[in-house]
Scaffold this motif. Sequence first.
Motif, PDB file in Angstrom:
ATOM      1  N   GLN A 254      -7.092   2.978  -3.883  1.00 39.34           N
ATOM      2  CA  GLN A 254      -7.750   2.344  -5.020  1.00 39.34           C
ATOM      3  C   GLN A 254      -6.790   1.463  -5.808  1.00 39.34           C
ATOM      4  O   GLN A 254      -7.165   0.383  -6.263  1.00 39.34           O
ATOM      5  N   ALA A 255      -5.546   1.901  -5.965  1.00 40.11           N
ATOM      6  CA  ALA A 255      -4.548   1.094  -6.669  1.00 40.11           C
ATOM      7  C   ALA A 255      -4.310  -0.220  -5.926  1.00 40.11           C
ATOM      8  O   ALA A 255      -4.215  -1.287  -6.536  1.00 40.11           O
ATOM      9  N   TYR A 256      -4.225  -0.151  -4.602  1.00 39.18           N
ATOM     10  CA  TYR A 256      -4.061  -1.360  -3.783  1.00 39.18           C
ATOM     11  C   TYR A 256      -5.254  -2.300  -3.978  1.00 39.18           C
ATOM     12  O   TYR A 256      -5.079  -3.502  -4.203  1.00 39.18           O
ATOM     13  N   LEU A 257      -6.460  -1.754  -3.910  1.00 36.88           N
ATOM     14  CA  LEU A 257      -7.662  -2.579  -4.039  1.00 36.88           C
ATOM     15  C   LEU A 257      -7.765  -3.202  -5.430  1.00 36.88           C
ATOM     16  O   LEU A 257      -8.176  -4.356  -5.563  1.00 36.88           O
ATOM     17  N   GLU A 258      -7.374  -2.472  -6.458  1.00 36.15           N
ATOM     18  CA  GLU A 258      -7.408  -3.026  -7.819  1.00 36.15           C
ATOM     19  C   GLU A 258      -6.434  -4.184  -7.967  1.00 36.15           C
ATOM     20  O   GLU A 258      -6.749  -5.190  -8.599  1.00 36.15           O
ATOM     21  N   ARG A 259      -5.240  -4.049  -7.368  1.00 35.79           N
ATOM     22  CA  ARG A 259      -4.281  -5.162  -7.423  1.00 35.79           C
ATOM     23  C   ARG A 259      -4.827  -6.378  -6.704  1.00 35.79           C
ATOM     24  O   ARG A 259      -4.679  -7.507  -7.160  1.00 35.79           O
ATOM     25  N   LYS A 260      -5.491  -6.160  -5.595  1.00 41.26           N
ATOM     26  CA  LYS A 260      -6.054  -7.288  -4.839  1.00 41.26           C
ATOM     27  C   LYS A 260      -7.230  -7.905  -5.589  1.00 41.26           C
ATOM     28  O   LYS A 260      -7.410  -9.113  -5.572  1.00 41.26           O
TER      29      LYS A 260
ATOM     30  N   LEU B 131       0.852  -1.192   0.000  1.00 40.16           N
ATOM     31  CA  LEU B 131       0.000   0.000   0.000  1.00 40.16           C
ATOM     32  C   LEU B 131       0.884   1.237   0.000  1.00 40.16           C
ATOM     33  O   LEU B 131       1.668   1.455   0.933  1.00 40.16           O
ATOM     34  N   GLY B 132       0.769   2.035  -1.068  1.00 39.75           N
ATOM     35  CA  GLY B 132       1.527   3.269  -1.153  1.00 39.75           C
ATOM     36  C   GLY B 132       1.096   4.232  -0.059  1.00 39.75           C
ATOM     37  O   GLY B 132      -0.052   4.185   0.406  1.00 39.75           O
ATOM     38  N   HIS B 133       2.008   5.089   0.365  1.00 41.27           N
ATOM     39  CA  HIS B 133       1.688   6.003   1.465  1.00 41.27           C
ATOM     40  C   HIS B 133       2.673   7.165   1.490  1.00 41.27           C
ATOM     41  O   HIS B 133       3.669   7.167   0.784  1.00 41.27           O
ATOM     42  N   PHE B 134       2.360   8.130   2.329  1.00 43.14           N
ATOM     43  CA  PHE B 134       3.230   9.272   2.584  1.00 43.14           C
ATOM     44  C   PHE B 134       3.590   9.243   4.060  1.00 43.14           C
ATOM     45  O   PHE B 134       2.720   9.007   4.904  1.00 43.14           O
TER      46      PHE B 134
END
Length: 82
Positions: A52-58, A31-34
């Motif tokens: 959303q990018a994390y959820l799409e990969r999953k 999960l990308g983060h700052f």
Amino acid sequence: MNEELMTVKTISKRLMCSVAHVYAIIDAGELGHFKIGLRSQGGIRVSEEQLQAYLERKEQGGTPPKAEPAAKQPPKLINLQL
């Protein structure tokens, strides 16, 4: 970037999982983060786009499962003539 950043607690509520699990997927690099300041004084923030990018990969299966080892074949018996 014109979007609101979410805290780990907010992400855990959205994903319906524990805060510890969110930290685990962040630490695993999933999960990308700052990182904003120190963890106790600001900590980690995640954008809607990163979530959303994390959820799409999953949704697409994420990391491919490890291949199972091939079943061991029994040794072939050969008729020997003496």
